[in-house]
Write an enzyme that holds these catalytic residues in place. Structure first.
Site, mmCIF file in Angstrom:
data_model
loop_
_atom_site.group_PDB
_atom_site.id
_atom_site.type_symbol
_atom_site.label_atom_id
_atom_site.label_comp_id
_atom_site.label_asym_id
_atom_site.label_seq_id
_atom_site.Cartn_x
_atom_site.Cartn_y
_atom_site.Cartn_z
ATOM 1 N N GLY A 52 43.387 -7.586 20.611
ATOM 2 C CA GLY A 52 44.212 -6.794 19.710
ATOM 3 C C GLY A 52 44.479 -5.419 20.258
ATOM 4 O O GLY A 52 44.020 -5.067 21.351
ATOM 5 N N ASP A 90 35.972 -2.763 4.094
ATOM 6 C CA ASP A 90 34.758 -2.730 4.923
ATOM 7 C C ASP A 90 34.771 -3.779 6.031
ATOM 8 O O ASP A 90 33.725 -4.158 6.544
ATOM 9 C CB ASP A 90 33.548 -2.965 4.030
ATOM 10 N N GLU A 120 37.961 -11.383 31.646
ATOM 11 C CA GLU A 120 36.791 -11.946 30.969
ATOM 12 C C GLU A 120 37.212 -12.684 29.710
ATOM 13 O O GLU A 120 36.673 -12.477 28.632
ATOM 14 C CB GLU A 120 35.798 -10.849 30.591
#
Lengths: 234, 234
Positions: A52, A90, A120
Site C-alpha cells: 500500500g 483503531d 521480498e
DNA sequence: CCAAAAGTGTTATCGCTACACCCATGA
DNA sequence: TCATGGGTGTAGCGATAACACTTTTGG
C-alpha cells in the site's frame, strides 16, 4: 481557486491519513494467487502484508493504486477496482489511517514471477494465505467475495488469463473462483453460447498430448453482451 | 499506544480531509424517493446537495454515517451501506476532500416527511432529481445501480417497505427499482414461492375498494433462504 | 351497477443439469 | 498401444414469460 481561499471553507475539519492497499490477484497453471509483501516499516516490520501507500495531496485515489502497481509489478493499464473503505478508528495502532482497499487482476508470466522477488514479495496460492497485519486478511476475504460476485455478470477472466487461452484453462479459473469443479461439457457450451470467444487455429500442447485449441476474447462482441446485460450462473 | 509515539511512524504522510455523504432512499405510495438538502455553507450555499459530514478523528467511518442519519432523520438502526470512495483531486474546488459515499434505506411515513422540512430538505421522486453540487449526481446514479444489483440477491424491500405491506406495494417497489412493469401474476407467484412472506388477515383498503391483503416478511425463513443463496431475476 | 384494483392458472419455451463415449497424440 | 486430457450431444426437469378472466366493494 487559491490554496489560501480553499482553506477558509472547511476550517473546522480534522484531516486524516488516507492510504490505498492493493489486493493483487494473479492466475497461472497452478491456480489463483495473491501477491504479498514483507512489510518494510514499523510497526509490524517484516510481517506479511498487502502492499500500500499513502494518498498524496495532488493525486486521485485510483492514481495511488496505479502508482503502487507500477512500482511493484512494473505494469501499467492494470485492471484495478475499488473494494471498499477500511476506516475503523483503531485498525492501525500506529495512527488513524483510513485505507481504501483496491483489488487488481494481472496476467502472470515468468517475468512477473521473477520481478517480484526483488521486493521480498511472494505469490501465495489462494488457499495458503498467511496471517497478515491489521485487517488485511479481512480485505482479502472481501476481495474474493467480490471477485466471485463480479464473475457472475462480467467475464473478468479477460484480465487474469493470458491473451490466448484454452477452454480448460478458463474452466480452471472459474473452478478456482467458485471452489467447485464444473462440468466440462456444460461449461464449454455455456461459454461458447455467449459468443464472445474467437477460436484460433493454434493449439496449446503444454498440458496434454492432444492439445487444446486456443481462444481469444472478442472485445467487440463482449462489449455488446455487457450492454445487453447477462448473468453467468456458474 | 500514545499519540506521540503514533505520530512517529508515518511522519511523511500528508493528512487529507475525509467526509461521508449519504444517499438516503425512501419509499411510499408515490414511489422511490431521495432525500436532498439545501446546502448551508459556502461554496455552493443554498444549492441542492446530499447531506454529509466530515469524519472525526475518533469516529469509525460507519459511525459518521449513522451520526448524520440520526441528526437529520431522527432514526437509529438504519440500513446503511458503503457505496464507494469519491476522491478525485479536484472534485471539490474548495479543498481536497475525499468522500466515502453511503446509501441508506428508510421507511417513509408522515412523521418522517414532516420532520425533514425543518432542515430545508426535500424528498425528491427518483425521476426528478435536480442538478446537485460536486459529484453528487454521480453518486446517486451509482447508488441506484447498486440498489438494483443488490435487489437481485437480497430482499432489500425489508428496509424500505412498512412492516406490513401488500403484494402490489412490493411489486411497485421492484417496478420502481428496475423501471419496468412486472407481470402481476408472475411477480406474485415468484415472491410467494420463495416462502418468506407471512399472509396476515388484515387488508389495506387505501388503494382499492376490494382491498389487498397485508403481508409481513418472515425473518427466520428469509435468513434461511439467504444462507442457501438465491437470486431474484426480475 | 359500475369502475378500479386484487386475485388466480395454464401453457410453451428456454436454460440448466446430469451423464458417457470417442478423439488425438507423444511416449 | 495405451494413457492422458480434449472434445462432443442429448434427454429430463425446473424456472420463466406470456397471457385473460373473475372477484370485491365503495360510491
Amino acid at each position: 481557486m487559491s490554496k489560501e481561499l480553499k482553506n477558509t471553507f472547511y476550517g473546522n475539519a480534522q484531516p486524516l491519513m488516507i492510504a490505498v492497499d492493493c489486493i493483487i490477484f494473479g492466475f497461472d497453471k497452478e491456480g489463483l494467487k495473491l501477491l504479498l509483501f514483507k512489510r518494510k516499516i514499523d510497526p509490524f516490520k517484516d510481517k506479511w502484508s498487502l502492499i500500500g501507500s499513502f494518498v498524496d495531496q495532488e493525486e486521485n485515489i485510483s492514481e495511488t493504486g496505479h502508482r503502487i502497481l507500477k512500482e511493484y509489478t512494473g505494469l501499467t493499464n492494470v485492471f484495478l477496482e475499488e473494494l471498499g473503505c477500511y476506516g475503523k478508528q483503531d485498525r492501525d495502532p500506529a495512527a488513524r489511517v483510513i485505507s481504501i482497499a483496491h483489488f487488481a487482476l494481472i496476467r502472470l508470466n515468468e517475468q512477473q514471477l521473477k520481478l517480484v522477488e526483488s521486493y521480498e514479495a511472494h505469490w501465495f496460492g489462494i488457499d495458503e494465505i498467511p496471517d497478515l497485519i491489521l485487517d488485511h486478511n479481512k480485505m482479502i476475504a472481501a476481495a474474493l467475495e467480490k471477485l466471485r460476485l463480479k464473475a457472475r455478470y462480467q467475464p473478468i477472466g479477460f484480465e487474469l488469463l493470458p491473451k490466448k487461452f484454452t477452454i480448460p484453462q478458463l474452466k480452471k479459473f472459474y473452478d478456482a473462483i467458485y471452489q467447485k469443479k464444473h462440468d466440462r461439457r456444460n461449461f464449454r457450451k455455456k461459454i461458447l453460447d455467449m459468443d464472445i470467444l474467437k477460436k484460433l487455429t493454434e493449439k496449446d500442447k503444454t498440458t496434454s498430448r492432444k492439445g487444446a485449441f486456443l481462444y481469444q476474447f472478442d472485445k467487440r462482441k463482449y462489449n455488446k453482451l455487457v450492454k445487453k446485460g447477462f448473468n453467468f450462473t456458474f
